[in-house]
Design a protein around this motif. Sequence first.
Motif, PDB file in Angstrom:
ATOM      1  N   SER A   1       0.844  -1.199   0.000  1.00 12.32           N
ATOM      2  CA  SER A   1       0.000   0.000   0.000  1.00 12.32           C
ATOM      3  C   SER A   1       0.873   1.240   0.000  1.00 12.32           C
ATOM      4  O   SER A   1       1.969   1.251   0.570  1.00 12.32           O
ATOM      5  CB  SER A   1      -0.939   0.014   1.214  1.00 12.32           C
ATOM      6  N   LEU A   2       0.390   2.279  -0.664  1.00  9.32           N
ATOM      7  CA  LEU A   2       1.097   3.553  -0.767  1.00  9.32           C
ATOM      8  C   LEU A   2       0.427   4.586   0.133  1.00  9.32           C
ATOM      9  O   LEU A   2      -0.805   4.597   0.262  1.00  9.32           O
ATOM     10  CB  LEU A   2       1.101   4.051  -2.215  1.00  9.32           C
ATOM     11  N   HIS A   3       1.229   5.466   0.713  1.00  3.05           N
ATOM     12  CA  HIS A   3       0.711   6.479   1.624  1.00  3.05           C
ATOM     13  C   HIS A   3       1.436   7.805   1.382  1.00  3.05           C
ATOM     14  O   HIS A   3       2.656   7.827   1.238  1.00  3.05           O
ATOM     15  CB  HIS A   3       0.916   6.048   3.082  1.00  3.05           C
ATOM     16  N   GLY A   4       0.679   8.888   1.349  1.00  4.12           N
ATOM     17  CA  GLY A   4       1.261  10.215   1.194  1.00  4.12           C
ATOM     18  C   GLY A   4       1.036  11.040   2.444  1.00  4.12           C
ATOM     19  O   GLY A   4      -0.108  11.188   2.897  1.00  4.12           O
ATOM     20  N   LEU A   5       2.104  11.562   3.018  1.00  2.00           N
ATOM     21  CA  LEU A   5       2.024  12.356   4.243  1.00  2.00           C
ATOM     22  C   LEU A   5       2.716  13.697   4.057  1.00  2.00           C
ATOM     23  O   LEU A   5       3.637  13.840   3.253  1.00  2.00           O
ATOM     24  CB  LEU A   5       2.681  11.623   5.415  1.00  2.00           C
ATOM     25  N   TRP A   6       2.271  14.672   4.818  1.00  3.32           N
ATOM     26  CA  TRP A   6       2.911  15.997   4.860  1.00  3.32           C
ATOM     27  C   TRP A   6       2.916  16.453   6.307  1.00  3.32           C
ATOM     28  O   TRP A   6       1.892  16.371   6.998  1.00  3.32           O
ATOM     29  CB  TRP A   6       2.139  16.992   3.996  1.00  3.32           C
ATOM     30  N   THR A   7       4.085  16.888   6.782  1.00  8.91           N
ATOM     31  CA  THR A   7       4.196  17.311   8.174  1.00  8.91           C
ATOM     32  C   THR A   7       4.562  18.782   8.278  1.00  8.91           C
ATOM     33  O   THR A   7       5.356  19.292   7.476  1.00  8.91           O
ATOM     34  CB  THR A   7       5.235  16.464   8.937  1.00  8.91           C
TER      35      THR A   7
ATOM     36  N   LEU B   1     -10.754  12.297  -1.883  1.00  8.66           N
ATOM     37  CA  LEU B   1     -10.994  13.741  -1.753  1.00  8.66           C
ATOM     38  C   LEU B   1     -10.066  14.550  -2.639  1.00  8.66           C
ATOM     39  O   LEU B   1     -10.300  15.734  -2.885  1.00  8.66           O
ATOM     40  CB  LEU B   1     -10.819  14.181  -0.303  1.00  8.66           C
ATOM     41  N   GLY B   2      -8.977  13.930  -3.075  1.00  8.88           N
ATOM     42  CA  GLY B   2      -7.964  14.645  -3.834  1.00  8.88           C
ATOM     43  C   GLY B   2      -7.321  15.731  -3.001  1.00  8.88           C
ATOM     44  O   GLY B   2      -6.932  16.781  -3.518  1.00  8.88           O
ATOM     45  N   ALA B   3      -7.177  15.485  -1.687  1.00  9.00           N
ATOM     46  CA  ALA B   3      -6.664  16.503  -0.792  1.00  9.00           C
ATOM     47  C   ALA B   3      -6.018  15.871   0.424  1.00  9.00           C
ATOM     48  O   ALA B   3      -6.187  14.667   0.692  1.00  9.00           O
ATOM     49  CB  ALA B   3      -7.798  17.432  -0.342  1.00  9.00           C
ATOM     50  N   PHE B   4      -5.275  16.690   1.171  1.00  6.73           N
ATOM     51  CA  PHE B   4      -4.668  16.265   2.433  1.00  6.73           C
ATOM     52  C   PHE B   4      -5.574  16.646   3.589  1.00  6.73           C
ATOM     53  O   PHE B   4      -6.149  17.735   3.593  1.00  6.73           O
ATOM     54  CB  PHE B   4      -3.297  16.916   2.612  1.00  6.73           C
ATOM     55  N   GLU B   5      -5.682  15.754   4.552  1.00  3.90           N
ATOM     56  CA  GLU B   5      -6.481  16.002   5.741  1.00  3.90           C
ATOM     57  C   GLU B   5      -5.659  15.653   6.984  1.00  3.90           C
ATOM     58  O   GLU B   5      -4.836  14.731   6.942  1.00  3.90           O
ATOM     59  CB  GLU B   5      -7.765  15.157   5.726  1.00  3.90           C
ATOM     60  N   PRO B   6      -5.875  16.365   8.092  1.00  2.00           N
ATOM     61  CA  PRO B   6      -5.156  16.030   9.332  1.00  2.00           C
ATOM     62  C   PRO B   6      -5.439  14.588   9.751  1.00  2.00           C
ATOM     63  O   PRO B   6      -6.568  14.103   9.603  1.00  2.00           O
ATOM     64  CB  PRO B   6      -5.703  17.024  10.358  1.00  2.00           C
ATOM     65  N   VAL B   7      -4.423  13.931  10.279  1.00  2.00           N
ATOM     66  CA  VAL B   7      -4.627  12.543  10.729  1.00  2.00           C
ATOM     67  C   VAL B   7      -5.334  12.568  12.078  1.00  2.00           C
ATOM     68  O   VAL B   7      -5.326  13.549  12.798  1.00  2.00           O
ATOM     69  CB  VAL B   7      -3.288  11.791  10.852  1.00  2.00           C
TER      70      VAL B   7
ATOM     71  N   GLU C   1       4.616  23.165  13.817  1.00  2.00           N
ATOM     72  CA  GLU C   1       3.445  22.828  14.629  1.00  2.00           C
ATOM     73  C   GLU C   1       3.379  21.353  15.009  1.00  2.00           C
ATOM     74  O   GLU C   1       2.546  20.953  15.828  1.00  2.00           O
ATOM     75  CB  GLU C   1       2.163  23.220  13.876  1.00  2.00           C
ATOM     76  N   GLY C   2       4.213  20.541  14.391  1.00  2.00           N
ATOM     77  CA  GLY C   2       4.167  19.109  14.684  1.00  2.00           C
ATOM     78  C   GLY C   2       2.942  18.426  14.112  1.00  2.00           C
ATOM     79  O   GLY C   2       2.587  17.327  14.525  1.00  2.00           O
ATOM     80  N   GLY C   3       2.295  19.077  13.157  1.00  2.00           N
ATOM     81  CA  GLY C   3       1.100  18.500  12.560  1.00  2.00           C
ATOM     82  C   GLY C   3       1.431  17.469  11.495  1.00  2.00           C
ATOM     83  O   GLY C   3       2.523  17.461  10.933  1.00  2.00           O
ATOM     84  N   LEU C   4       0.485  16.578  11.237  1.00  2.00           N
ATOM     85  CA  LEU C   4       0.660  15.552  10.209  1.00  2.00           C
ATOM     86  C   LEU C   4      -0.635  15.419   9.420  1.00  2.00           C
ATOM     87  O   LEU C   4      -1.713  15.300   9.999  1.00  2.00           O
ATOM     88  CB  LEU C   4       1.030  14.210  10.846  1.00  2.00           C
ATOM     89  N   GLU C   5      -0.515  15.451   8.111  1.00  2.00           N
ATOM     90  CA  GLU C   5      -1.674  15.281   7.228  1.00  2.00           C
ATOM     91  C   GLU C   5      -1.425  14.104   6.303  1.00  2.00           C
ATOM     92  O   GLU C   5      -0.278  13.822   5.939  1.00  2.00           O
ATOM     93  CB  GLU C   5      -1.907  16.550   6.401  1.00  2.00           C
ATOM     94  N   HIS C   6      -2.497  13.410   5.948  1.00  2.00           N
ATOM     95  CA  HIS C   6      -2.359  12.320   4.986  1.00  2.00           C
ATOM     96  C   HIS C   6      -3.216  12.589   3.763  1.00  2.00           C
ATOM     97  O   HIS C   6      -4.256  13.236   3.829  1.00  2.00           O
ATOM     98  CB  HIS C   6      -2.691  10.959   5.610  1.00  2.00           C
ATOM     99  N   TYR C   7      -2.746  12.076   2.638  1.00  2.00           N
ATOM    100  CA  TYR C   7      -3.437  12.301   1.370  1.00  2.00           C
ATOM    101  C   TYR C   7      -4.556  11.289   1.203  1.00  2.00           C
ATOM    102  O   TYR C   7      -4.350  10.076   1.361  1.00  2.00           O
ATOM    103  CB  TYR C   7      -2.454  12.173   0.204  1.00  2.00           C
ATOM    104  N   LEU C   8      -5.749  11.797   0.898  1.00  2.00           N
ATOM    105  CA  LEU C   8      -6.916  10.945   0.679  1.00  2.00           C
ATOM    106  C   LEU C   8      -7.321  11.049  -0.786  1.00  2.00           C
ATOM    107  O   LEU C   8      -7.864  12.075  -1.215  1.00  2.00           O
ATOM    108  CB  LEU C   8      -8.068  11.379   1.585  1.00  2.00           C
TER     109      LEU C   8
END
Length: 216
Positions: free
Chosen positions: A190-196, A210-216, A200-207
């Motif tokens: 499985s493939l996963h796209g993340l942006w941190t 939705l074609g967008a990043f959302e907070p985990v 702020e120490g935040g983490l978002e993952h690509y869905l």
Amino acid sequence: MDKAKALPSYLLQRYQGWKATGYAENQSWYRRLASEGQHPRAMVISCCDSRVHVTSIFGADQGEFFIHRNIANLVPPYQPDGNQHGTSAAIEYAVTALKVAHVIVLGHSSCGGVAGCAAMCRGEAPELEKKDSFVGRWMDILRPTFDSVSSIKDKREQERQLEKLAVVTSLENLMTFPWLKEAVDKDELSLHGLWTDIGEGGLEHYLPELGAFEPV
């Protein structure tokens, strides 16, 4: 090679401290890793940026992640042309030899490589346009996506969105590797796209749905 020098003293002191504590307290684990080989569950493709520390983010121990770092966490498209491809070689080894279950692309805020790509696309970085600029030619992987953010007037926001597009671009390029695509299609990988967000120490993952990043 006669230009190499001994380690600076501060690094020697840190090593000696680790050997006396971190290693000494987990000696059996390190010896087990050495004798049994590595069996990481995931490969992480992240940026060279010194502020991005994926093992800290996930509290990972030695042996958990197979990590490859490059400028702006980019994956080039599959191109078996006989040239040297460090990133492609790392992906091949992780997928075909180590049989990882996950490949994670981790992007981040304030990425210098992405900022350089944006500046190049805006005509503000002639040094990156030169044929002998390794950074510029590497960022050509991302360059076609700049049109998607070119209308954003605020440069900081423009670059932030381009950072996330760098992750998506890498995910798309991963699927051009035939043996990786086969593993994904068989649900073996499985493939996963993340942006941190570094500050702020935040983490978002690509869905994808939705074609967008959302907070985990």
